[in-house]
Motif scaffolding. Structure first.
Motif, PDB file in Angstrom:
ATOM      1  N   HIS A 277       0.695  -1.182  -0.007  1.00 40.95           N
ATOM      2  CA  HIS A 277       0.111   0.100   0.107  1.00 40.95           C
ATOM      3  C   HIS A 277       0.669   1.343  -0.072  1.00 40.95           C
ATOM      4  CE1 HIS A 277      -3.579   2.323  -0.334  1.00 40.95           C
ATOM      5  NE2 HIS A 277      -2.879   3.232   0.664  1.00 40.95           N
ATOM      6  N   HIS A 326      -6.629  -3.528   3.492  1.00 40.93           N
ATOM      7  CA  HIS A 326      -7.634  -3.433   2.529  1.00 40.93           C
ATOM      8  C   HIS A 326      -7.401  -4.225   1.100  1.00 40.93           C
ATOM      9  CE1 HIS A 326      -5.825   0.411   1.222  1.00 40.93           C
ATOM     10  NE2 HIS A 326      -5.524  -0.387   0.508  1.00 40.93           N
ATOM     11  N   HIS A 327      -6.452  -4.720   1.006  1.00 39.66           N
ATOM     12  CA  HIS A 327      -5.763  -5.549  -0.003  1.00 39.66           C
ATOM     13  C   HIS A 327      -6.173  -7.140   0.312  1.00 39.66           C
ATOM     14  CE1 HIS A 327      -3.914  -2.527  -2.126  1.00 39.66           C
ATOM     15  NE2 HIS A 327      -3.617  -2.001  -1.094  1.00 39.66           N
TER      16      HIS A 327
HETATM   17 CU   LIG Z   1      -3.990   0.002  -0.957  1.00 39.18          CU
END
Ligand SMILES: [Cu+2]
Lengths: 586, 166, 231
Positions: A277, A326-327
């Motif tokens: 991220h 969130h991945h």
């Molecule tokens: Cu991300």
């Protein structure tokens, strides 16, 4: 006593003379300007390969029928993997930070060179080595890996999974590990340079926003690549030494159960996305900085809310470390953690929105000049908004579980991370080219390049959002499109492919313009765009020591455009303090 | 309606998690301030004023304290090894060992690596970011525990064959 | 020396190595440019940043170890002999840190020969550590891995490394790599320093690296060895 010794130590001025021989001047140079251009050249080579691959698999998808395929499924996945890896690491990470950052960060703060010129050279050569190792995967037996740019285990951890997962995957992991080292060295250099080598008067809050962006990006790189390095190291051990960090019990390949047991693929995903991220911000933050710099220049207005912009960059850098989960919403992560990540992900919309509103505020009632650089900067803002909005959807874990493995995510991250960052690179090139080579790039060609690219990238990715909504899965080399029960799908694939060809061919126009203008472009003066920051007081191209032996002293903020009561509509940072009679003291 | 409560509950959880991490960094800073008699410098750093390097940097502090630190490090190591000989519950062992290790790390950073004698702004620029980043990695542990819960011998009987209960 | 003079000297001492070496205006701001705001030599700052990054790498390795340990039944393979050896290794490493401190001190006092001697002694300590550690590695490979490899060959099922040894070799291997690099670094530095090529600051920067390697071992040793000890 130690005062005396300090003085002796500190006055070692490394006066390096400009080397005369070609090899020391252009190849093994320690000059940050040459290194910046080398990074840029590397990015151009890489982008040609990466985009070429994308054309291959786009053509495959448009012409796909179960009977005849342009690529076989293995080759399709290999092409996708290499496309992602090359573009994320070798283009989006090198060009904005290594390319422009190297060239312009020292100049914008009034320094002679980076703090550690030789480490700077090392950083470039490690990056090149990493690139060559990655490219070598094309020619080894079995070809490149099929595990995507994220290289998820257990697939990536098992040598015998498919042909590409042998030597090809090993080279891939090796390349990533080398790239981590290169980024680490580069990041150290950037941070030390920014803090230690600023010219007199260049306080932190007078630095151009591009410098701020490179500085924060370097901090992100320093902290995040370290974790990827650890993750990659364990992947190498799993592949070569028979450990089982990432391989759980019961994995079956070719009707044979593997002996590995006790590991967890989730562990790799955590380590990878802890880096992954922040990596998104490594790619996009320099773009934000460059675009802020350009918008203020061509709107002839001070950047709206300079301080808020700086804090927003810093906030994005910090919050960017808190959201990697969130991945992994659909990976079987702990749901409690997932909700925390979901909420934190949405908070990152706040600084992003601050930046967007400030860009719009900068444009508001500005005296806008639509140069190619400005067009691309405006295009960046547009893409940032349209790509960012869907990020808010995807940040919610309930929504993401449906979307994650569809084209929706593909469209989202290409718009925000890929295309937006590319637009900032193009904007920066048109803007700084006169400084780097002493000649303008061709404006009409640049405008053609912009419109072709702008229209075609939207034509590629907006349909992809829609297909994602319909549930079109990603990572499939092909399937019966009738399965999705929508007759539009094949024609949308055709249209996307056609648009992709236009988008890529338009970049050839850009590359042609770049090299042609180097020799044939109109000669540019010192300050072609009437800019304010320090790069515009240097010669075009700058002298070997940047400022020709002069020592810049900074008296003004970075964006004093159209100051009431001033003679010109811009006040350069080095102008005497009294140049701005009514300006607020900055 | 219950979804609102779930959402609030999770928001609080997220807040606690965020707070723990930021709080950890803040308490480290506070520790620096208390230990380092350096409140003045921190305030000056935050205001961006010209801060005088702490006196230590220019005093010829003798080698003696380095020998003491070395002795302390050896002593703590022996203490740790001693713990391995008396059989403590694993969790208590872990906490004690980590505590002692952090103490040793602080000694090494502070004296051998000279951090105690650098300007406070230097320490503040370097240490909190590192500590926060490392603490952030704690977020992976719930998943480690979950895969433990999924191990065959740890799955309670009634769930063993019915799969997902709901 | 009066207070004001001391401040002025300090500011001059922290000016960057570039062509401009002015102090900020009296009462000026340290962050306004033209001076090093952190008051440390750039090389020192750079090495600290490297340490920041490297410590995160080691932390990630140890977190990965803790993660797999949490999700598995963990054996306790380290008995008295291993613990004694590793304790001795720890003592050697800690003492080499002390000699490094002495080397830096001597370099700062411009006692070149003494600094070279202490640096070489530090490298020697590192070398002893590497030798002891390699012997231990070989012992473990012989006692624990070779039987598995042989069994794997006999049953033709191949072999995999048990988790406990995987984590052991990952963490200690990475650390040993750092020690080995450090020994080379110190030896080269000492020889060059002897020839007058480097300055005291370079010894100090090398010292930072060495202490960091020591610092990492302070976590690897208890977490890897003592937590899995059975005596
Ligand atoms: Cu991300």
């Amino acid at each position: 006593m130690s005062v005396a010794h300090d003085v002796e130590e500190e006055h070692e001025v490394h006066v390096h003379q400009e080397p005369k021989e070609f090899i020391w001047k252009y190849i093994f140079s320690t000059d940050h300007k040459v290194i910046g251009k080398q990074y840029f050249l590397l990015a151009i080579v890489a982008v040609v390969i990466g985009l070429g691959l994308s054309l291959a698999f786009r053509y495959h998808l448009a012409t796909y029928t179960p009977q005849g395929m342009f690529l076989n499924p293995d080759h399709y996945l290999q092409a996708v993997t290499m496309h992602g890896t090359i573009l994320v690491f070798m283009v989006l990470t090198t060009a904005p930070l290594g390319g422009f950052g190297n060239y312009f960060l020292p100049i914008q703060i009034g320094a002679v060179d980076m703090a550690f010129p030789r480490l700077n050279m090392l950083s470039f050569w490690l990056t090149l080595l990493s690139f060559l190792v990655l490219i070598a995967a094309f020619v080894v037996p079995g070809g490149p890996p099929v595990s995507g740019w994220t290289g998820y285990p257990p697939l990536s951890a098992i040598n015998s999974a498919t042909p590409g997962m042998g030597l090809g995957q090993t080279l891939w992991v090796g390349s990533i590990a080398i790239f981590c080292l290169a980024s680490l060295v580069g990041a150290i250099n950037f941070i030390v340079t920014t803090l230690d080598l600023r010219a007199r008067g260049m306080s932190l809050m007078r630095m151009p926003l591009s410098t701020w962006a490179w500085f924060i990006t370097a901090i992100i790189a320093l902290l995040s690549f370290a974790v990827l390095f650890a993750g990659g190291l364990l992947l190498i051990l799993d592949r070569e030494l028979g450990t089982s960090f990432y391989i759980p019990a019961g994995v079956v390949f070719g009707a044979k159960e593997l002996n590995h047991k006790g590991g967890s693929p989730l562990l790799y995903q955590h380590l990878f996305w802890f880096f992954g991220h922040p990596e998104v911000y490594i790619a996009i933050l320099p773009g934000m900085g460059i675009v802020s710099h350009i918008l203020a220049n061509f709107a002839r207005k001070p950047i709206f809310g300079y301080n808020a912009m700086v804090y927003a960059i810093a906030a994005i850098g910090v919050i960017g470390f808190f959201v990697w989960g969130h991945h992994m919403f659909q990976s079987g992560m702990s749901p409690y953690v997932a909700v925390a990540f979901s909420i934190l992900t949405m908070t990152i919309g706040v600084p992003s929105a601050i930046k967007t509103f400030n860009w719009l505020g900068t444009l508001w009632k500005g005296n806008i000049e639509f140069t190619s650089a400005m067009l691309f900067a405006l295009g960046f803002v547009s893409l940032f908004v349209s790509g960012g909005i869907s990020g808010i959807f995807l940040g919610q874990n309930a929504v993401d579980i449906y979307f994650h493995d569809t084209y929706f995510v593909v469209a989202h991250f290409h718009l925000i991370m890929g295309v937006a960052a590319m637009f900032s690179i193009a904007a920066g090139t048109y803007y700084w080219f006169p400084k780097m080579f002493g000649r303008y790039m061709n404006e009409p060609l640049g405008k053609l390049h912009f419109w072709l690219t702008f229209v075609s990238v939207y034509s590629v990715f907006i349909p992809m959002h829609i297909m994602g909504l319909w549930g079109h899965p990603r990572r499939y080399a092909g399937f019966e499109y009738a399965f999705l029960n929508d007759p539009m799908i094949p024609s949308m694939h055709n249209m996307i492919t056609a648009a992709a060809f236009v988008a890529v061919l338009a970049q050839l126009l850009f590359i042609f313009n770049y090299f042609w203008s180097m020799y044939k472009g109109a000669v540019a003066p010192e300050n072609p765009w009437n800019g304010t920051s320090l790069e515009w007081i240097t010669a075009s191209p700058p002298a070997f020591d940047n400022f020709g032996g002069k020592e810049p002293v900074v008296n003004h903020g970075a964006y004093e455009y159209s100051v009431p009561g001033a003679e010109k509509d811009y006040i350069m940072q080095t102008d005497p303090p009294e140049a701005a009679p009514h300006a607020a003291a900055h | 309606m219950e979804y609102v409560w779930y959402f609030l509950l999770f928001a609080v959880l997220a807040g606690v998690w965020f707070g723990l991490i930021v709080g950890g960094a803040a308490s480290w800073c506070a520790l620096c301030a208390i230990v380092g008699r350096a409140n003045k410098d921190i305030v000056a750093f935050l205001r961006g004023e010209l801060a005088k390097p702490s006196d230590g940097a220019h005093k010829d502090h003798g080698m003696a304290e380095n020998y003491v630190v070395w002795g302390a490090l050896l002593f703590f190591t022996l203490l740790e090894v001693g713990l391995a000989y008396i059989h403590l519950p694993l969790l208590i062992m872990l906490v004690t060992l980590l505590g002692l290790s952090l103490l040793k790390a602080a000694l090494i950073i502070g004296f051998f690596m000279h951090m105690k004698f650098e300007k406070r702004s230097f320490a503040i620029s370097i240490i909190p970011a590192t500590v926060v980043t490392i603490l952030l990695l704690n977020v992976i542990f719930p998943d480690g525990l979950r895969s433990n819960a999924f191990r065959e011998e740890n799955v309670p009987e009634e769930h063993a064959d019915s799969g997902e209960g709901h | 020396m009066s207070e004001a003079a001391a401040t002025a000297d300090t500011a001059a001492a922290h000016a960057p190595a570039a062509s401009h070496g002015h102090a900020p205006a009296p009462g000026g701001n340290l962050w306004d440019g033209g001076v090093r705001p952190l008051g440390a030599h750039s090389k020192k700052f750079g090495m600290w940043l490297f340490i920041v990054s490297d410590s995160i790498t080691f932390a990630a390795l140890l977190f990965a170890y803790s993660y797999v340990r949490l999700s598995n039944v963990w054996p306790t393979p380290f008995h008295g002999h291993s613990i004694v050896t590793s304790t001795a290794m720890t003592f050697v490493l800690l003492s080499s840190s002390l000699t490094m401190v002495l080397a830096v001190d001597a370099a700062n006092k411009k006692l070149r020969d003494k600094a070279v001697l202490w640096t070489m002694l530090t490298a020697l300590g590192g070398l002893i550590f590497v030798v002891l550690h390699t012997m231990e590695w070989l012992g473990i490979i012989n006692d624990h891995l070779m039987p598995l490899i042989k069994a794997g060959e006999e049953t033709k099922s191949g072999w995999t490394m048990p988790m406990v040894w995987g984590t052991f070799f990952a963490a200690t291997g990475m650390h040993m790599l750092h020690v080995t690099v450090g020994v080379g670094y110190l030896v080269v530095l000492a020889l060059q320093y002897k020839n007058g090529k480097f300055k005291a600051i370079d010894i100090e920067v090398a010292g930072l690296y060495w202490h960091f390697v020591d610092l990492v071992w302070m976590f690897v040793f208890p977490l890897i060895y003592l937590m899995s000890a059975k005596i």
